[in-house]
Design a protein around this motif. Structure first.
Motif, PDB file in Angstrom:
ATOM      1  N   ALA A  71      -2.508   5.063  -4.825  1.00 48.23           N
ATOM      2  CA  ALA A  71      -2.598   6.433  -4.323  1.00 48.23           C
ATOM      3  C   ALA A  71      -1.621   7.314  -5.078  1.00 48.23           C
ATOM      4  N   LEU A  72      -1.973   8.595  -5.190  1.00 51.80           N
ATOM      5  CA  LEU A  72      -1.134   9.580  -5.866  1.00 51.80           C
ATOM      6  C   LEU A  72      -0.792  10.678  -4.874  1.00 51.80           C
ATOM      7  N   TYR A  73       0.514  10.968  -4.760  1.00 49.18           N
ATOM      8  CA  TYR A  73       1.004  11.994  -3.846  1.00 49.18           C
ATOM      9  C   TYR A  73       1.646  13.128  -4.635  1.00 49.18           C
ATOM     10  N   MET A  74       1.376  14.352  -4.219  1.00 49.46           N
ATOM     11  CA  MET A  74       2.072  15.539  -4.718  1.00 49.46           C
ATOM     12  C   MET A  74       3.023  15.974  -3.609  1.00 49.46           C
ATOM     13  N   GLY A  75       4.305  15.693  -3.796  1.00 53.22           N
ATOM     14  CA  GLY A  75       5.228  15.849  -2.681  1.00 53.22           C
ATOM     15  C   GLY A  75       4.845  14.851  -1.598  1.00 53.22           C
ATOM     16  N   THR A  94       1.042  -5.913   1.785  1.00 52.87           N
ATOM     17  CA  THR A  94       2.161  -4.964   1.823  1.00 52.87           C
ATOM     18  C   THR A  94       1.666  -3.635   1.275  1.00 52.87           C
ATOM     19  N   ASN A  95       1.622  -2.621   2.132  1.00 54.47           N
ATOM     20  CA  ASN A  95       0.945  -1.379   1.778  1.00 54.47           C
ATOM     21  C   ASN A  95       1.902  -0.203   1.587  1.00 54.47           C
ATOM     22  N   ASN A  96       1.397   0.784   0.844  1.00 59.28           N
ATOM     23  CA  ASN A  96       2.059   2.082   0.703  1.00 59.28           C
ATOM     24  C   ASN A  96       3.454   1.956   0.085  1.00 59.28           C
ATOM     25  N   VAL A  97       3.557   1.180  -0.984  1.00 53.30           N
ATOM     26  CA  VAL A  97       4.844   0.972  -1.655  1.00 53.30           C
ATOM     27  C   VAL A  97       4.965   1.959  -2.818  1.00 53.30           C
ATOM     28  N   ALA A  98       6.007   2.774  -2.803  1.00 48.67           N
ATOM     29  CA  ALA A  98       6.250   3.726  -3.892  1.00 48.67           C
ATOM     30  C   ALA A  98       6.789   2.976  -5.102  1.00 48.67           C
ATOM     31  N   ILE A  99       6.121   3.149  -6.255  1.00 51.78           N
ATOM     32  CA  ILE A  99       6.568   2.441  -7.458  1.00 51.78           C
ATOM     33  C   ILE A  99       6.933   3.379  -8.611  1.00 51.78           C
ATOM     34  N   TYR A 100       6.626   4.683  -8.486  1.00 46.47           N
ATOM     35  CA  TYR A 100       6.899   5.575  -9.618  1.00 46.47           C
ATOM     36  C   TYR A 100       6.906   7.027  -9.161  1.00 46.47           C
ATOM     37  N   ASN A 101       7.881   7.794  -9.691  1.00 47.14           N
ATOM     38  CA  ASN A 101       7.923   9.244  -9.536  1.00 47.14           C
ATOM     39  C   ASN A 101       7.852   9.905 -10.913  1.00 47.14           C
ATOM     40  N   THR A 135       1.944  15.169   0.091  1.00 42.08           N
ATOM     41  CA  THR A 135       0.499  15.286   0.275  1.00 42.08           C
ATOM     42  C   THR A 135      -0.240  14.322  -0.632  1.00 42.08           C
ATOM     43  N   LYS A 136      -1.093  13.498  -0.045  1.00 42.26           N
ATOM     44  CA  LYS A 136      -1.907  12.592  -0.850  1.00 42.26           C
ATOM     45  C   LYS A 136      -3.009  13.388  -1.547  1.00 42.26           C
ATOM     46  N   VAL A 137      -3.044  13.317  -2.875  1.00 38.24           N
ATOM     47  CA  VAL A 137      -4.051  14.066  -3.631  1.00 38.24           C
ATOM     48  C   VAL A 137      -5.113  13.158  -4.240  1.00 38.24           C
ATOM     49  N   GLY A 138      -4.891  11.855  -4.208  1.00 39.44           N
ATOM     50  CA  GLY A 138      -5.874  10.943  -4.762  1.00 39.44           C
ATOM     51  C   GLY A 138      -5.635   9.518  -4.298  1.00 39.44           C
ATOM     52  N   GLU A 139      -6.724   8.763  -4.141  1.00 42.11           N
ATOM     53  CA  GLU A 139      -6.636   7.350  -3.785  1.00 42.11           C
ATOM     54  C   GLU A 139      -7.832   6.632  -4.381  1.00 42.11           C
ATOM     55  N   GLU A 140      -7.569   5.517  -5.069  1.00 43.99           N
ATOM     56  CA  GLU A 140      -8.632   4.773  -5.720  1.00 43.99           C
ATOM     57  C   GLU A 140      -8.382   3.280  -5.567  1.00 43.99           C
ATOM     58  N   SER A 141      -9.458   2.504  -5.555  1.00 40.72           N
ATOM     59  CA  SER A 141      -9.344   1.050  -5.549  1.00 40.72           C
ATOM     60  C   SER A 141      -8.839   0.574  -6.903  1.00 40.72           C
ATOM     61  N   MET A 142      -8.048  -0.485  -6.891  1.00 37.74           N
ATOM     62  CA  MET A 142      -7.572  -1.053  -8.143  1.00 37.74           C
ATOM     63  C   MET A 142      -8.734  -1.742  -8.864  1.00 37.74           C
ATOM     64  N   VAL A 187       3.556   7.704  -7.205  1.00 40.63           N
ATOM     65  CA  VAL A 187       2.491   6.704  -7.238  1.00 40.63           C
ATOM     66  C   VAL A 187       2.845   5.616  -6.229  1.00 40.63           C
ATOM     67  N   LYS A 188       1.891   5.322  -5.347  1.00 42.67           N
ATOM     68  CA  LYS A 188       2.084   4.252  -4.367  1.00 42.67           C
ATOM     69  C   LYS A 188       0.969   3.228  -4.513  1.00 42.67           C
ATOM     70  N   ALA A 189       1.266   1.983  -4.141  1.00 39.95           N
ATOM     71  CA  ALA A 189       0.275   0.912  -4.274  1.00 39.95           C
ATOM     72  C   ALA A 189       0.263   0.047  -3.024  1.00 39.95           C
ATOM     73  N   ASP A 190      -0.918  -0.521  -2.739  1.00 39.66           N
ATOM     74  CA  ASP A 190      -1.078  -1.533  -1.695  1.00 39.66           C
ATOM     75  C   ASP A 190      -1.195  -2.889  -2.379  1.00 39.66           C
ATOM     76  N   PHE A 191      -0.326  -3.822  -1.981  1.00 46.08           N
ATOM     77  CA  PHE A 191      -0.282  -5.145  -2.610  1.00 46.08           C
ATOM     78  C   PHE A 191      -0.904  -6.196  -1.695  1.00 46.08           C
ATOM     79  N   TYR A 192      -1.724  -7.054  -2.310  1.00 46.02           N
ATOM     80  CA  TYR A 192      -2.244  -8.201  -1.578  1.00 46.02           C
ATOM     81  C   TYR A 192      -1.108  -9.167  -1.249  1.00 46.02           C
ATOM     82  N   ASP A 193      -1.317 -10.008  -0.233  1.00 52.24           N
ATOM     83  CA  ASP A 193      -0.399 -11.120  -0.015  1.00 52.24           C
ATOM     84  C   ASP A 193      -0.586 -12.146  -1.135  1.00 52.24           C
ATOM     85  N   THR A 194       0.351 -13.040  -1.281  1.00 59.08           N
ATOM     86  CA  THR A 194       0.289 -14.008  -2.391  1.00 59.08           C
ATOM     87  C   THR A 194      -0.647 -15.177  -2.094  1.00 59.08           C
ATOM     88  N   ASN A 195      -1.097 -15.272  -0.866  1.00 56.00           N
ATOM     89  CA  ASN A 195      -1.903 -16.423  -0.453  1.00 56.00           C
ATOM     90  C   ASN A 195      -1.168 -17.721  -0.797  1.00 56.00           C
TER      91      ASN A 195
END
Length: 240
Positions: free
Chosen positions: A140-144, A97-104, A146-153, A178-186
């Motif tokens: 990932a970190l967005y300013m408005g 499950t990708n690109n989930v907004a979790i914090y402003n 616009t994506k300004v940063g993306e890093e692996s967890m 702040v957005k995150a990509d979540f793995y499936d639960t397997n």
């Protein structure tokens, strides 16, 4: 310097100085003086004279000044007024499950100085599992918009964002997501139902303001922690 003075007039003559790019602490606390020295006069008839009597050291023809340190940017980071409420994030048993907004959160410059932010650290926390990078693939970190940063967890959740080139204008406020990509639960083998996730802004690690002050000089206040979200593949939350 040559100055043309009209007849029967008393024009104002100003003296300007150019300061060095930087001064040490002694220079910043010192009293500086400028005084009028010799004047060579050439009148319209061609007569030349040097007038320097009583000029040197004359209290009426000198002035003093001090040098203040350049203004330094001040950054305030806090929860956005439209922060994301604690919620259930629906994940899947076998599909990420990708690109989930979790914090402003907001970042505001408060001292009238433009500032550029190159690097900062956010810390992600989870429960119900041993490592944050078991739950999340990347952040990932967005300013408005616009994506300004993306890093692996990473294991431990301390994520360092670099090469962001974020510009905050003097006395301006910007909103970040702040957005995150979540793995499936397997099927629950990777992480269990009800695992929680949260994030906070930890530090500004590299910044430079318009007066060449870096992150060590810039005043930074941070009070920015997200709400805690639950990860579930099914079910509902009921508040009593």
């Amino acid at each position: 310097h040559h100055v043309m003075l009209p007849s029967y007039d008393a024009p104002k003559v100003s003296v300007a100085v150019s300061m060095a790019n930087s001064l040490d602490s002694d220079g910043q606390t010192a009293t500086w003086n400028t005084e009028l020295g010799a004047i060579r006069i050439l009148d319209e008839s061609g007569f030349v004279s040097d007038e320097n009597t009583d000029f040197d050291g004359s209290a009426t023809l000198e002035d003093s000044f001090s040098v203040d340190a350049a203004d330094v940017a001040s950054i305030d980071i806090r929860d956005a007024s439209d922060d994301i409420d604690a919620t259930i994030i629906q994940v899947d048993t076998d599909t990420d499950t990708n690109n989930v907004a979790i914090y402003n959160f907001t970042m505001e410059e408060q001292n009238g100085v433009d500032v550029n932010i190159e690097e900062m650290t956010l810390t992600f926390t989870t429960t119900g599992t041993t490592t944050e990078n078991t739950v999340m693939r990347r952040a990932a970190l967005y300013m408005g918009d616009t994506k300004v940063g993306e890093e692996s967890m990473v294991n431990g959740g301390v994520v360092h964002f670099d090469n962001m080139d974020i510009n905050i204008d003097a006395d301006a406020e910007e909103t970040f997501t702040v957005k995150a990509d979540f793995y499936d639960t397997n099927d629950g083998a990777r992480y269990i139902e009800g695992t929680t996730v949260a994030v906070d802004v930890t530090s500004i690690d590299k910044a430079l303001d318009a007066n060449d002050n870096d992150e060590a000089d810039i005043d930074t206040s941070i009070s920015a922690t997200s709400n805690t979200h639950e990860l579930r593949t099914e079910g509902i939350r009921i508040a009593l």
